[in-house]
Design a protein around this motif. Structure first.
Motif, PDB file in Angstrom:
ATOM      1  N   LYS A  43      -0.989   3.584 -12.632  1.00 37.60           N
ATOM      2  CA  LYS A  43      -1.842   4.295 -11.666  1.00 37.60           C
ATOM      3  C   LYS A  43      -3.087   3.480 -11.328  1.00 37.60           C
ATOM      4  O   LYS A  43      -3.505   3.407 -10.164  1.00 37.60           O
ATOM      5  CB  LYS A  43      -2.240   5.658 -12.230  1.00 37.60           C
ATOM      6  CG  LYS A  43      -1.092   6.660 -12.274  1.00 37.60           C
ATOM      7  CD  LYS A  43      -1.571   8.016 -12.754  1.00 37.60           C
ATOM      8  CE  LYS A  43      -0.444   9.042 -12.734  1.00 37.60           C
ATOM      9  NZ  LYS A  43      -0.879  10.392 -13.139  1.00 37.60           N
ATOM     10  N   GLU A  44      -3.677   2.834 -12.336  1.00 40.23           N
ATOM     11  CA  GLU A  44      -4.881   2.030 -12.122  1.00 40.23           C
ATOM     12  C   GLU A  44      -4.585   0.808 -11.244  1.00 40.23           C
ATOM     13  O   GLU A  44      -5.352   0.481 -10.332  1.00 40.23           O
ATOM     14  CB  GLU A  44      -5.463   1.590 -13.464  1.00 40.23           C
ATOM     15  CG  GLU A  44      -6.104   2.728 -14.257  1.00 40.23           C
ATOM     16  CD  GLU A  44      -6.526   2.299 -15.657  1.00 40.23           C
ATOM     17  OE1 GLU A  44      -6.159   1.171 -16.074  1.00 40.23           O
ATOM     18  OE2 GLU A  44      -7.211   3.090 -16.333  1.00 40.23           O
ATOM     19  N   LEU A  45      -3.474   0.140 -11.537  1.00 41.52           N
ATOM     20  CA  LEU A  45      -3.093  -1.029 -10.740  1.00 41.52           C
ATOM     21  C   LEU A  45      -2.751  -0.636  -9.300  1.00 41.52           C
ATOM     22  O   LEU A  45      -3.073  -1.354  -8.354  1.00 41.52           O
ATOM     23  CB  LEU A  45      -1.906  -1.745 -11.385  1.00 41.52           C
ATOM     24  CG  LEU A  45      -2.247  -2.638 -12.586  1.00 41.52           C
ATOM     25  CD1 LEU A  45      -0.973  -3.059 -13.317  1.00 41.52           C
ATOM     26  CD2 LEU A  45      -3.030  -3.863 -12.138  1.00 41.52           C
ATOM     27  N   SER A  46      -2.110   0.510  -9.156  1.00 43.43           N
ATOM     28  CA  SER A  46      -1.765   0.998  -7.812  1.00 43.43           C
ATOM     29  C   SER A  46      -3.024   1.265  -7.001  1.00 43.43           C
ATOM     30  O   SER A  46      -3.104   0.912  -5.810  1.00 43.43           O
ATOM     31  CB  SER A  46      -0.932   2.279  -7.918  1.00 43.43           C
ATOM     32  OG  SER A  46       0.306   2.028  -8.545  1.00 43.43           O
ATOM     33  N   ALA A  47      -4.019   1.885  -7.629  1.00 41.41           N
ATOM     34  CA  ALA A  47      -5.284   2.168  -6.942  1.00 41.41           C
ATOM     35  C   ALA A  47      -5.992   0.867  -6.557  1.00 41.41           C
ATOM     36  O   ALA A  47      -6.577   0.755  -5.472  1.00 41.41           O
ATOM     37  CB  ALA A  47      -6.182   3.020  -7.839  1.00 41.41           C
ATOM     38  N   ILE A  74       0.834  -1.203   0.000  1.00 43.76           N
ATOM     39  CA  ILE A  74       0.000   0.000   0.000  1.00 43.76           C
ATOM     40  C   ILE A  74       0.870   1.255   0.000  1.00 43.76           C
ATOM     41  O   ILE A  74       0.585   2.239  -0.699  1.00 43.76           O
ATOM     42  CB  ILE A  74      -0.949  -0.008   1.220  1.00 43.76           C
ATOM     43  CG1 ILE A  74      -2.007  -1.115   1.035  1.00 43.76           C
ATOM     44  CG2 ILE A  74      -1.614   1.344   1.407  1.00 43.76           C
ATOM     45  CD1 ILE A  74      -2.885  -1.334   2.240  1.00 43.76           C
ATOM     46  N   GLU A  75       1.943   1.223   0.782  1.00 43.82           N
ATOM     47  CA  GLU A  75       2.880   2.366   0.810  1.00 43.82           C
ATOM     48  C   GLU A  75       3.454   2.624  -0.583  1.00 43.82           C
ATOM     49  O   GLU A  75       3.536   3.775  -1.028  1.00 43.82           O
ATOM     50  CB  GLU A  75       4.011   2.070   1.797  1.00 43.82           C
ATOM     51  CG  GLU A  75       5.011   3.225   1.949  1.00 43.82           C
ATOM     52  CD  GLU A  75       6.199   2.877   2.834  1.00 43.82           C
ATOM     53  OE1 GLU A  75       7.129   3.715   2.913  1.00 43.82           O
ATOM     54  OE2 GLU A  75       6.216   1.782   3.430  1.00 43.82           O
ATOM     55  N   MET A  76       3.815   1.552  -1.260  1.00 42.21           N
ATOM     56  CA  MET A  76       4.348   1.687  -2.623  1.00 42.21           C
ATOM     57  C   MET A  76       3.267   2.193  -3.579  1.00 42.21           C
ATOM     58  O   MET A  76       3.513   3.071  -4.414  1.00 42.21           O
ATOM     59  CB  MET A  76       4.871   0.336  -3.111  1.00 42.21           C
ATOM     60  CG  MET A  76       6.101  -0.170  -2.368  1.00 42.21           C
ATOM     61  SD  MET A  76       6.463  -1.920  -2.711  1.00 42.21           S
ATOM     62  CE  MET A  76       6.961  -1.842  -4.434  1.00 42.21           C
ATOM     63  N   ALA A  77       2.071   1.652  -3.446  1.00 42.33           N
ATOM     64  CA  ALA A  77       0.976   2.028  -4.349  1.00 42.33           C
ATOM     65  C   ALA A  77       0.608   3.500  -4.209  1.00 42.33           C
ATOM     66  O   ALA A  77       0.292   4.168  -5.212  1.00 42.33           O
ATOM     67  CB  ALA A  77      -0.240   1.150  -4.071  1.00 42.33           C
ATOM     68  N   LYS A  78       0.666   4.020  -3.006  1.00 40.70           N
ATOM     69  CA  LYS A  78       0.306   5.427  -2.779  1.00 40.70           C
ATOM     70  C   LYS A  78       1.306   6.387  -3.429  1.00 40.70           C
ATOM     71  O   LYS A  78       0.965   7.531  -3.743  1.00 40.70           O
ATOM     72  CB  LYS A  78       0.184   5.711  -1.280  1.00 40.70           C
ATOM     73  CG  LYS A  78      -1.071   5.085  -0.651  1.00 40.70           C
ATOM     74  CD  LYS A  78      -1.219   5.481   0.793  1.00 40.70           C
ATOM     75  CE  LYS A  78      -2.454   4.847   1.440  1.00 40.70           C
ATOM     76  NZ  LYS A  78      -3.721   5.247   0.799  1.00 40.70           N
ATOM     77  N   LEU A  79       2.536   5.924  -3.631  1.00 41.40           N
ATOM     78  CA  LEU A  79       3.540   6.779  -4.281  1.00 41.40           C
ATOM     79  C   LEU A  79       3.184   7.058  -5.738  1.00 41.40           C
ATOM     80  O   LEU A  79       3.589   8.078  -6.303  1.00 41.40           O
ATOM     81  CB  LEU A  79       4.919   6.100  -4.220  1.00 41.40           C
ATOM     82  CG  LEU A  79       5.547   5.907  -2.840  1.00 41.40           C
ATOM     83  CD1 LEU A  79       6.828   5.082  -2.955  1.00 41.40           C
ATOM     84  CD2 LEU A  79       5.844   7.264  -2.188  1.00 41.40           C
ATOM     85  N   SER A  80       2.446   6.144  -6.333  1.00 44.06           N
ATOM     86  CA  SER A  80       2.124   6.271  -7.756  1.00 44.06           C
ATOM     87  C   SER A  80       1.291   7.500  -8.082  1.00 44.06           C
ATOM     88  O   SER A  80       1.366   8.036  -9.182  1.00 44.06           O
ATOM     89  CB  SER A  80       1.375   5.020  -8.241  1.00 44.06           C
ATOM     90  OG  SER A  80       2.191   3.878  -8.122  1.00 44.06           O
ATOM     91  N   GLY A  81       0.506   7.963  -7.116  1.00 50.13           N
ATOM     92  CA  GLY A  81      -0.356   9.118  -7.358  1.00 50.13           C
ATOM     93  C   GLY A  81       0.402  10.344  -7.825  1.00 50.13           C
ATOM     94  O   GLY A  81      -0.044  11.054  -8.733  1.00 50.13           O
ATOM     95  N   SER A  82       1.577  10.592  -7.251  1.00 50.48           N
ATOM     96  CA  SER A  82       2.348  11.794  -7.594  1.00 50.48           C
ATOM     97  C   SER A  82       3.591  11.499  -8.430  1.00 50.48           C
ATOM     98  O   SER A  82       4.257  12.418  -8.897  1.00 50.48           O
ATOM     99  CB  SER A  82       2.784  12.517  -6.314  1.00 50.48           C
ATOM    100  OG  SER A  82       3.581  11.654  -5.509  1.00 50.48           O
ATOM    101  N   ARG A  83       3.909  10.226  -8.658  1.00 49.18           N
ATOM    102  CA  ARG A  83       5.158   9.901  -9.347  1.00 49.18           C
ATOM    103  C   ARG A  83       4.966   9.157 -10.675  1.00 49.18           C
ATOM    104  O   ARG A  83       5.799   9.266 -11.563  1.00 49.18           O
ATOM    105  CB  ARG A  83       6.058   9.069  -8.420  1.00 49.18           C
ATOM    106  CG  ARG A  83       6.601   9.860  -7.236  1.00 49.18           C
ATOM    107  CD  ARG A  83       7.268   8.938  -6.224  1.00 49.18           C
ATOM    108  NE  ARG A  83       7.915   9.689  -5.151  1.00 49.18           N
ATOM    109  CZ  ARG A  83       7.292  10.211  -4.108  1.00 49.18           C
ATOM    110  NH1 ARG A  83       5.973  10.064  -3.996  1.00 49.18           N
ATOM    111  NH2 ARG A  83       7.958  10.876  -3.176  1.00 49.18           N
ATOM    112  N   ALA A  84       3.920   8.347 -10.758  1.00 45.08           N
ATOM    113  CA  ALA A  84       3.718   7.542 -11.970  1.00 45.08           C
ATOM    114  C   ALA A  84       3.249   8.404 -13.146  1.00 45.08           C
ATOM    115  O   ALA A  84       2.534   9.388 -12.959  1.00 45.08           O
ATOM    116  CB  ALA A  84       2.706   6.443 -11.703  1.00 45.08           C
TER     117      ALA A  84
END
Length: 229
Positions: free
Chosen positions: A105-109, A89-99
């Motif tokens: 972004k969809e997979l991270s969400a 989850i910590e990794m996935a949340k980084l995608s919002g501002s970095r990916a």
């Protein structure tokens, strides 16, 4: 007259004795009837339901208990999967501002949405089992120490890995995220496979199956993303 009365009195006494004997017999039968109705006369309507209910309830309770039973493998699965999910989850949340990639972004969400509730479920199990949320790492367990993570947990990212991911942006981030999350998911799959093989708890094994199915599908998507980036 007196001679007539005497026989009549004798007959009367006989009748009284007979009536008394009949009454006593009736009382004895009534007492027996009461004894039967207390639990021995199964022919009476409405009797023996308590005994039947108890007999039926017992196996039902055993089945419920067996379904919720657990062993050390179930506890370790829950204890390890919680921090594993937390890092995902910590990794996935980084995608919002970095990916920069839409699919990343969809997979991270999707990861954030799926694994948050799973963490709460795992925490609830451990609480109901009377077990701590975390335990010392057991490197001898199957699925452990496969990754380069500092904890020795399969697929977990090290502090350096996380620092590198946080420092990247755009396509560079997308590639690193897809690569790291592939390793991370493979670690979770390995842990889930171990739970299905060695666990006992029905719900834990069911969740393990869902993790294997869901994260295997996501690994395939990450591989395709890496091929086109």
């Amino acid at each position: 007259m007196n001679s007539i009365k005497r026989p009549l009195n004798r007959a009367g006494r006989r009748r009284v004795a007979i009536v008394g004997a009949v009454a006593a017999g009736a009382l004895a039968l009534a007492a027996c009837g009461n004894d039967s109705s207390s639990g021995k006369d199964h022919s009476m309507p409405g009797m023996d339901h308590g005994g039947s209910s108890s007999a039926k309830a017992s196996p039902g309770s055993s089945e419920s208990s067996a379904k919720g039973a657990f062993k050390d493998a179930d506890v370790k699965f829950a204890q390890m999967m919680i921090p594993h999910h937390q890092q995902a989850i910590e990794m996935a949340k980084l995608s919002g501002s970095r990916a920069s990639d839409k699919e990343i972004k969809e997979l991270s969400a999707a990861i954030d949405k799926a694994q948050g509730p799973e963490i709460k479920t795992l925490q609830g199990w451990l609480k109901s089992w009377g077990k701590p949320e975390s335990a010392p790492m057991d490197h001898s367990m199957p699925g452990m120490d496969h990754g380069s993570g500092h904890s020795g947990m399969s697929g977990i990212m090290s502090d350096k890995d996380m620092a590198d991911l946080k420092a990247s942006k755009g396509t560079d981030y997308d590639k690193k995220f897809a690569t790291m999350m592939t390793a991370h998911h493979n670690g979770a799959i390995s842990m889930a496979e171990d739970e299905q093989k060695n666990g006992r708890n029905v719900d834990a094994k069911k969740l393990a199956g869902a993790i294997i199915k869901g994260q295997t599908a996501e690994v395939e998507k990450f591989k395709k993303i890496l091929d086109r980036l």
